[in-house]
Design a protein around this motif. Structure first.
Motif, PDB file in Angstrom:
ATOM      1  N   VAL A  16      48.798  70.870  35.829  1.00  0.00           N
ATOM      2  CA  VAL A  16      47.732  71.386  34.978  1.00  0.00           C
ATOM      3  C   VAL A  16      47.696  70.608  33.663  1.00  0.00           C
ATOM      4  CG1 VAL A  16      46.956  73.384  33.650  1.00  0.00           C
ATOM      5  CG2 VAL A  16      47.678  73.679  36.027  1.00  0.00           C
ATOM      6  N   ARG A  17      48.856  70.387  33.061  1.00  0.00           N
ATOM      7  CA  ARG A  17      48.915  69.638  31.794  1.00  0.00           C
ATOM      8  C   ARG A  17      48.470  68.193  31.961  1.00  0.00           C
ATOM      9  NH1 ARG A  17      53.977  72.391  30.853  1.00  0.00           N
ATOM     10  NH2 ARG A  17      55.007  70.516  31.594  1.00  0.00           N
ATOM     11  N   CYS A  18      48.659  67.647  33.150  1.00  0.00           N
ATOM     12  CA  CYS A  18      48.230  66.278  33.431  1.00  0.00           C
ATOM     13  C   CYS A  18      46.717  66.154  33.225  1.00  0.00           C
ATOM     14  CB  CYS A  18      48.631  65.925  34.859  1.00  0.00           C
ATOM     15  SG  CYS A  18      48.258  64.267  35.375  1.00  0.00           S
ATOM     16  N   GLY A  19      45.965  67.186  33.585  1.00  0.00           N
ATOM     17  CA  GLY A  19      44.545  67.277  33.284  1.00  0.00           C
ATOM     18  C   GLY A  19      43.638  66.292  33.982  1.00  0.00           C
ATOM     19  N   ARG A  20      44.022  65.803  35.139  1.00  0.00           N
ATOM     20  CA  ARG A  20      43.172  64.831  35.843  1.00  0.00           C
ATOM     21  C   ARG A  20      42.299  65.447  36.925  1.00  0.00           C
ATOM     22  NH1 ARG A  20      47.798  60.277  36.534  1.00  0.00           N
ATOM     23  NH2 ARG A  20      48.155  59.965  34.313  1.00  0.00           N
ATOM     24  N   TRP A  21      42.721  66.597  37.455  1.00  0.00           N
ATOM     25  CA  TRP A  21      42.004  67.260  38.530  1.00  0.00           C
ATOM     26  C   TRP A  21      42.030  68.749  38.298  1.00  0.00           C
ATOM     27  CZ3 TRP A  21      46.508  64.555  38.985  1.00  0.00           C
ATOM     28  CH2 TRP A  21      46.406  63.232  39.359  1.00  0.00           C
TER      29      TRP A  21
END
Length: 144
Positions: A133-138
């Protein structure tokens, strides 16, 4: 133009929550007519484990991963074939977060679905799902 995700990536590891995530992803892929890719990541036994291993723990870890992979392959062949779904199982070896991110990028996934972690330590150190979720790419869906 497509109304929903074109490719759905679901992370599975044989746990109850990951199998729920796979069931949810399968239903979503069927309803949206999306491609479904299930990713099973085999982890390397710790590099120090063979040095301290006197009871065959490395063999047990590998045997367990082999059994989970066989079960997942059987599930894909038997159950998903009858749904006429564009689905495949991908098996990789490495660290789960890294492999999921790499696979999602390679497949150009529109959605990532994972099961919720049941380990208490993850409440403090962060779970796979929270890292994704923190990665925020998908868009990431976490299935309980």
């Amino acid at each position: 133009m497509r109304d929903g995700p074109g490719t759905i990536l679901v992370g599975i590891d044989g746990s109850t929550s990951s199998l729920r995530a796979a069931a949810y992803a399968t239903g979503l892929a069927r309803r949206q007519r999306s491609r479904l890719v299930a990713l099973y990541v085999r982890t390397h036994p710790s590099a120090l484990l063979p040095l301290a291993d006197t009871g065959g723990a490395v063999a047990t870890v590998i045997d367990t991963q082999d059994a989970v992979e066989r079960e997942l392959r059987t599930m894909f062949v038997d159950r998903l074939a009858e749904l006429e779904l564009d689905a495949r199982l991908v098996v990789r070896t490495g660290e789960p977060f890294t492999e999921i991110v790499d696979a999602a990028q390679e497949l150009q996934a529109d959605a990532v679905i994972v099961g919720r972690s049941t380990q208490t330590l993850h409440r403090f150190a962060g779970s796979l799902s929270s890292k994704l979720v923190r990665c925020g790419r998908w868009p990431v869906t976490v299935v309980p």
